[in-house]
Structures are given as C-alpha cells and as structure tokens.
Design an enzyme around this catalytic site. Structure first.
Site, mmCIF file in Angstrom:
data_model
loop_
_atom_site.group_PDB
_atom_site.id
_atom_site.type_symbol
_atom_site.label_atom_id
_atom_site.label_comp_id
_atom_site.label_asym_id
_atom_site.label_seq_id
_atom_site.Cartn_x
_atom_site.Cartn_y
_atom_site.Cartn_z
ATOM 1 N N ASP A 13 6.638 4.380 -6.759
ATOM 2 C CA ASP A 13 5.211 4.192 -6.947
ATOM 3 C C ASP A 13 5.023 2.720 -7.318
ATOM 4 O O ASP A 13 5.973 2.050 -7.728
ATOM 5 C CB ASP A 13 4.718 5.103 -8.076
ATOM 6 C CG ASP A 13 3.257 4.885 -8.413
ATOM 7 O OD1 ASP A 13 2.441 4.775 -7.482
ATOM 8 O OD2 ASP A 13 2.938 4.816 -9.614
ATOM 9 N N ASP A 15 1.751 0.958 -9.110
ATOM 10 C CA ASP A 15 1.066 0.682 -10.378
ATOM 11 C C ASP A 15 1.645 1.517 -11.513
ATOM 12 O O ASP A 15 1.703 2.741 -11.426
ATOM 13 C CB ASP A 15 -0.435 0.943 -10.239
ATOM 14 C CG ASP A 15 -1.077 0.075 -9.171
ATOM 15 O OD1 ASP A 15 -0.565 -1.031 -8.908
ATOM 16 O OD2 ASP A 15 -2.096 0.494 -8.586
#
Length: 180
Positions: A13, A15
C-alpha cells in the site's frame, strides 16, 4: 520471521506504509509526499528479496475531483525518482481512482488491482505474495487473493487480523528471510 523465496511478489500500500498519510485529505503534490522513516532503504532491501515489488493504492481524491490524475502521476514520479536515488525501485504502481460508492469499484479490498498486476506480470502467484498495508481494506485485499498479510501499525484503527504486524517497512525488511 517471514520466510519466502526470490519468486515471491510483494504488494505494498502507499499512504501510511511508504509515505506519511494525510488523515485530513490527500497527497496532491510531490511536496506533500514525505517518506516514512526507513521506507526507501526497506524497498531497496525488498528489491533483493522479491521477484516483483508493486504498489496497490486507492486514490479516490482523483475520483472526487480534488486532484487530477496528472497530480497523482507527478506524485508517483517523485516517489520513483527518490527511490532511484537509493538504488530502489518499484515494478509498477497500480491505483484505483474509483469512489467508494461506485458499484463494482476497483478499490481495495476488491481484488481488481491484484488481477491487473497478475495480467501485467503473469508469473505472480498470490499464494507466493505478501500484501503490506495499514488498513482493514489492505488486509482484506490480501486475504481476498490468498496472500500472506502484513499490517504496518499506524494511527488507523484496524480490526482485521493480519498474519504479521510490524511498526514499519524497515522492521518488516529485517524480519524477512529467504529460504535457500
């Protein structure tokens, strides 16, 4: 300790994992993008441990019209240039600009970005893949595809149980062992 071999794939991922998450909004410009401590070095280590390292990221700020796809691509170009400076890289960045409310959206936890990655890199085997994220959606995405899941702890409230939990990408990198 996580054991894998060189033919594994790492899904990250963005953020809250690679960069500091903006809980009040979106990372709209390169100057808003701040790497998490040790993230660049961790990705450089991952490049030696995994066959592929890819990013899967929900970016509904584009779908909401808060930022443009060009803004998003500028942020990703900056991230890639900064990684390159430390000898690190990503094989690809997959992103969904769909809104959460869109029916049949491609956002995590839906598996669409995983299938896009497998289409681009047919050697990807989800049973030989690790999904690293900081939200329930990230962990469910990995589970939906049969991956090993890793939670990077953040301020985000998470109820899903990941296979492993670490404080940072760097801590994860120090806890991966390649089998001979």
């Amino acid at each position: 300790m996580i054991t894998c071999s060189k033919d594994w794939t790492l899904f990250l991922d963005r953020d809250g994992v690679i960069n500091q998450r903006n809980f009040e909004g979106y990372i709209e410009h390169p100057q808003d993008f701040n790497f998490e401590t040790g993230a660049k070095e961790a990705i450089a280590a991952f490049n030696k441990l995994f066959q592929r390292v890819v990013v899967v990221t929900n970016q509904q700020g584009v779908g909401k019209g808060i930022m443009t796809e060009r803004n998003l691509l500028d942020v990703h170009t900056y991230m890639l240039e900064e990684l390159e400076k430390v000898g690190a890289g990503l094989d690809h960045i997959f992103y969904s600009t769909d809104l959460k409310t869109k029916e049949n959206n491609s956002r995590k936890p839906n598996p669409a970005m995983g299938y896009w990655a497998q289409e681009m890199f047919p050697e990807i085997d989800f049973k030989k893949s690790i999904m690293v994220g900081d939200t329930n959606g990230d962990i469910r995405f990995g589970r939906n595809l049969g991956m090993t899941t890793v939670l990077i702890k953040s301020k985000e409230e998470v109820s899903e149980q990941a296979d492993f939990e670490f404080e940072s990408l760097l801590e994860l990198a120090k806890n991966i062992k390649q089998d001979a």
